[in-house]
Design a protein around this motif. Sequence first.
Motif, PDB file in Angstrom:
ATOM      1  N   TRP A  37       0.708  -1.266   0.102  1.00 42.59           N
ATOM      2  CA  TRP A  37       0.214   0.488   0.169  1.00 42.59           C
ATOM      3  C   TRP A  37       0.614   1.170  -0.071  1.00 42.59           C
ATOM      4  CZ3 TRP A  37      -5.455   0.351   1.201  1.00 42.59           C
ATOM      5  CH2 TRP A  37      -6.131  -0.580   0.751  1.00 42.59           C
ATOM      6  N   ARG A  38       1.258   1.803  -0.946  1.00 49.09           N
ATOM      7  CA  ARG A  38       0.951   3.519  -1.468  1.00 49.09           C
ATOM      8  C   ARG A  38       0.561   4.072   0.233  1.00 49.09           C
ATOM      9  NH1 ARG A  38       4.546   6.338  -3.436  1.00 49.09           N
ATOM     10  NH2 ARG A  38       4.615   4.815  -5.527  1.00 49.09           N
ATOM     11  N   VAL A  39       1.244   5.096   0.968  1.00 52.22           N
ATOM     12  CA  VAL A  39       1.155   5.652   2.161  1.00 52.22           C
ATOM     13  C   VAL A  39       0.337   6.971   1.766  1.00 52.22           C
ATOM     14  CG1 VAL A  39       1.176   6.754   4.356  1.00 52.22           C
ATOM     15  CG2 VAL A  39       2.351   4.601   4.234  1.00 52.22           C
ATOM     16  N   SER A  40      -0.667   7.156   2.451  1.00 56.68           N
ATOM     17  CA  SER A  40      -0.333   9.062   2.060  1.00 56.68           C
ATOM     18  C   SER A  40      -1.302   9.415   3.287  1.00 56.68           C
ATOM     19  CB  SER A  40      -1.967   8.833   1.253  1.00 56.68           C
ATOM     20  OG  SER A  40      -2.801  10.642   0.747  1.00 56.68           O
ATOM     21  N   ASP A  51       4.848  10.662   4.429  1.00 55.81           N
ATOM     22  CA  ASP A  51       3.513  10.169   3.283  1.00 55.81           C
ATOM     23  C   ASP A  51       4.354  10.293   1.604  1.00 55.81           C
ATOM     24  OD1 ASP A  51       1.679  11.361   2.050  1.00 55.81           O
ATOM     25  OD2 ASP A  51       2.965  13.141   1.050  1.00 55.81           O
ATOM     26  N   GLY A  52       3.911   9.257   1.383  1.00 51.52           N
ATOM     27  CA  GLY A  52       4.335   8.119   0.259  1.00 51.52           C
ATOM     28  C   GLY A  52       5.000   7.109   0.251  1.00 51.52           C
ATOM     29  N   SER A  78      -7.007   2.909   6.871  1.00 53.73           N
ATOM     30  CA  SER A  78      -5.911   3.993   7.710  1.00 53.73           C
ATOM     31  C   SER A  78      -5.033   2.881   8.600  1.00 53.73           C
ATOM     32  CB  SER A  78      -7.132   4.799   8.784  1.00 53.73           C
ATOM     33  OG  SER A  78      -6.204   5.734   8.881  1.00 53.73           O
ATOM     34  N   LEU A  79      -3.832   4.073   8.423  1.00 55.04           N
ATOM     35  CA  LEU A  79      -2.980   3.149   9.147  1.00 55.04           C
ATOM     36  C   LEU A  79      -3.210   3.552  10.515  1.00 55.04           C
ATOM     37  CD1 LEU A  79       0.313   3.363   6.921  1.00 55.04           C
ATOM     38  CD2 LEU A  79      -0.863   1.536   7.663  1.00 55.04           C
ATOM     39  N   LYS A  80      -2.728   2.636  11.571  1.00 55.07           N
ATOM     40  CA  LYS A  80      -2.071   3.026  12.512  1.00 55.07           C
ATOM     41  C   LYS A  80      -2.715   3.030  13.587  1.00 55.07           C
ATOM     42  CE  LYS A  80      -6.836   5.810  12.330  1.00 55.07           C
ATOM     43  NZ  LYS A  80      -7.219   6.947  12.131  1.00 55.07           N
ATOM     44  N   THR A 117       6.353  -4.342   6.829  1.00 51.85           N
ATOM     45  CA  THR A 117       7.815  -3.413   6.601  1.00 51.85           C
ATOM     46  C   THR A 117       7.562  -2.348   5.583  1.00 51.85           C
ATOM     47  OG1 THR A 117       8.822  -5.629   6.261  1.00 51.85           O
ATOM     48  CG2 THR A 117       9.742  -3.220   5.120  1.00 51.85           C
ATOM     49  N   SER A 118       8.062  -1.017   6.193  1.00 54.26           N
ATOM     50  CA  SER A 118       8.250   0.780   5.115  1.00 54.26           C
ATOM     51  C   SER A 118       9.012   0.707   4.255  1.00 54.26           C
ATOM     52  CB  SER A 118       7.977   1.372   5.630  1.00 54.26           C
ATOM     53  OG  SER A 118       8.500   1.870   6.761  1.00 54.26           O
ATOM     54  N   LEU A 119       9.200   1.315   3.068  1.00 56.40           N
ATOM     55  CA  LEU A 119       9.818   1.322   2.257  1.00 56.40           C
ATOM     56  C   LEU A 119       9.896   2.507   1.712  1.00 56.40           C
ATOM     57  CD1 LEU A 119       8.948  -1.560   0.015  1.00 56.40           C
ATOM     58  CD2 LEU A 119      11.101  -2.037   1.568  1.00 56.40           C
TER      59      LEU A 119
END
Length: 130
Positions: A37-40, A51-52, A78-80, A117-119
Amino acid sequence: MGPAVCAGFPSPADDFLEEALGLPRWLVPNPPATFLWRVSGSSVIGAGIHDGDIVIVDRSAEPAHDDIVLAIVEGVASLKRYRINGNRATLSFDSPDLPATPIEDIAEATIWGVVTTSLRLHRPLVRGRR
Protein backbone atom coordinates in the motif's frame (compact mmCIF):
# COMPACT_ATOMS: atom_id res chain seq x y z
CA MET A 1 -11.35 -13.44 -27.62
CA GLY A 2 -8.01 -14.40 -29.15
CA PRO A 3 -4.52 -13.91 -27.75
CA ALA A 4 -3.07 -10.41 -27.42
CA VAL A 5 -1.18 -9.03 -30.37
CA CYS A 6 1.82 -6.73 -30.25
CA ALA A 7 0.99 -3.31 -31.69
CA GLY A 8 4.56 -2.00 -31.63
CA PHE A 9 8.09 -3.31 -31.88
CA PRO A 10 8.68 -6.61 -30.08
CA SER A 11 10.96 -6.40 -27.07
CA PRO A 12 14.27 -8.29 -27.14
CA ALA A 13 13.48 -9.20 -23.51
CA ASP A 14 10.40 -11.20 -24.57
CA ASP A 15 12.60 -14.30 -25.03
CA PHE A 16 13.56 -14.15 -21.34
CA LEU A 17 10.14 -13.68 -19.72
CA GLU A 18 9.42 -16.36 -17.12
CA GLU A 19 7.36 -15.00 -14.24
CA ALA A 20 6.52 -11.82 -12.38
CA LEU A 21 9.15 -10.21 -10.22
CA GLY A 22 8.57 -11.23 -6.62
CA LEU A 23 9.72 -9.83 -3.32
CA PRO A 24 12.16 -11.98 -1.31
CA ARG A 25 10.72 -14.51 1.16
CA TRP A 26 12.49 -12.86 4.11
CA LEU A 27 10.56 -9.68 3.32
CA VAL A 28 7.26 -11.36 2.46
CA PRO A 29 6.98 -14.74 4.23
CA ASN A 30 3.32 -15.24 3.23
CA PRO A 31 2.83 -13.87 -0.31
CA PRO A 32 -0.87 -14.81 -0.76
CA ALA A 33 -1.78 -12.76 2.34
CA THR A 34 0.59 -9.85 1.69
CA PHE A 35 -0.22 -6.55 0.01
CA LEU A 36 1.64 -3.33 -0.77
CA TRP A 37 0.00 0.00 0.00
CA ARG A 38 1.21 3.53 -0.76
CA VAL A 39 0.93 5.82 2.28
CA SER A 40 -0.91 9.11 1.99
CA GLY A 41 -0.61 11.47 4.94
CA SER A 42 1.47 11.65 8.08
CA SER A 43 -0.64 10.16 10.88
CA VAL A 44 2.02 7.53 11.69
CA ILE A 45 5.11 9.65 11.12
CA GLY A 46 6.14 8.87 14.71
CA ALA A 47 6.65 5.29 13.55
CA GLY A 48 8.94 6.51 10.77
CA ILE A 49 6.30 6.00 8.08
CA HIS A 50 6.05 9.06 5.82
CA ASP A 51 3.73 10.30 3.11
CA GLY A 52 4.57 8.48 -0.14
CA ASP A 53 6.19 5.45 1.53
CA ILE A 54 5.14 1.93 0.61
CA VAL A 55 4.04 -0.38 3.44
CA ILE A 56 3.96 -4.15 3.32
CA VAL A 57 0.83 -5.43 5.05
CA ASP A 58 0.38 -9.06 6.11
CA ARG A 59 -3.28 -10.02 6.47
CA SER A 60 -2.42 -13.32 8.17
CA ALA A 61 -0.51 -11.72 11.07
CA GLU A 62 -2.29 -11.21 14.38
CA PRO A 63 -1.81 -7.68 15.71
CA ALA A 64 0.22 -7.34 18.90
CA HIS A 65 0.58 -4.43 21.30
CA ASP A 66 2.31 -1.46 19.64
CA ASP A 67 2.02 -2.77 16.04
CA ILE A 68 1.15 -0.46 13.18
CA VAL A 69 -1.94 -1.90 11.53
CA LEU A 70 -4.02 -1.21 8.48
CA ALA A 71 -7.49 -0.66 9.89
CA ILE A 72 -10.72 -0.07 8.06
CA VAL A 73 -12.35 2.63 10.20
CA GLU A 74 -15.90 3.47 9.16
CA GLY A 75 -15.16 2.38 5.59
CA VAL A 76 -11.80 4.17 5.22
CA ALA A 77 -8.43 2.38 5.12
CA SER A 78 -6.09 3.99 7.63
CA LEU A 79 -2.78 3.21 9.31
CA LYS A 80 -3.06 3.22 13.08
CA ARG A 81 -1.03 2.27 16.15
CA TYR A 82 -2.64 -0.77 17.83
CA ARG A 83 -2.31 -0.84 21.60
CA ILE A 84 -3.66 -3.01 24.38
CA ASN A 85 -4.51 -1.16 27.61
CA GLY A 86 -5.60 -3.73 30.16
CA ASN A 87 -8.22 -5.73 28.29
CA ARG A 88 -9.10 -2.94 25.81
CA ALA A 89 -7.61 -2.59 22.37
CA THR A 90 -7.16 0.93 21.01
CA LEU A 91 -6.33 2.43 17.65
CA SER A 92 -4.49 5.72 17.58
CA PHE A 93 -2.48 8.00 15.41
CA ASP A 94 1.21 7.74 16.17
CA SER A 95 1.18 11.22 17.66
CA PRO A 96 0.95 12.15 21.34
CA ASP A 97 -1.24 15.11 20.36
CA LEU A 98 -4.08 12.91 19.10
CA PRO A 99 -6.18 10.67 21.37
CA ALA A 100 -6.42 6.88 21.24
CA THR A 101 -9.86 5.45 20.62
CA PRO A 102 -11.06 2.13 22.05
CA ILE A 103 -12.02 -0.12 19.14
CA GLU A 104 -15.42 -0.87 20.68
CA ASP A 105 -16.18 2.89 20.64
CA ILE A 106 -15.75 3.06 16.86
CA ALA A 107 -18.96 2.33 14.93
CA GLU A 108 -17.14 0.25 12.30
CA ALA A 109 -13.53 -0.85 12.73
CA THR A 110 -11.73 -3.87 11.37
CA ILE A 111 -8.06 -4.72 11.62
CA TRP A 112 -7.26 -5.62 8.02
CA GLY A 113 -3.59 -6.50 8.48
CA VAL A 114 -0.31 -5.77 10.23
CA VAL A 115 2.35 -3.52 8.71
CA THR A 116 5.52 -5.60 8.61
CA THR A 117 7.81 -3.23 6.69
CA SER A 118 7.85 0.26 5.27
CA LEU A 119 9.85 1.24 2.23
CA ARG A 120 10.91 4.74 1.28
CA LEU A 121 11.49 5.20 -2.42
CA HIS A 122 13.85 7.93 -3.46
CA ARG A 123 13.63 9.55 -6.83
CA PRO A 124 16.50 8.23 -8.94
CA LEU A 125 19.25 10.62 -9.87
CA VAL A 126 18.94 12.00 -13.38
CA ARG A 127 22.07 12.87 -15.35
CA GLY A 128 22.64 16.55 -15.75
CA ARG A 129 20.49 17.48 -12.73
CA ARG A 130 21.64 18.35 -9.28
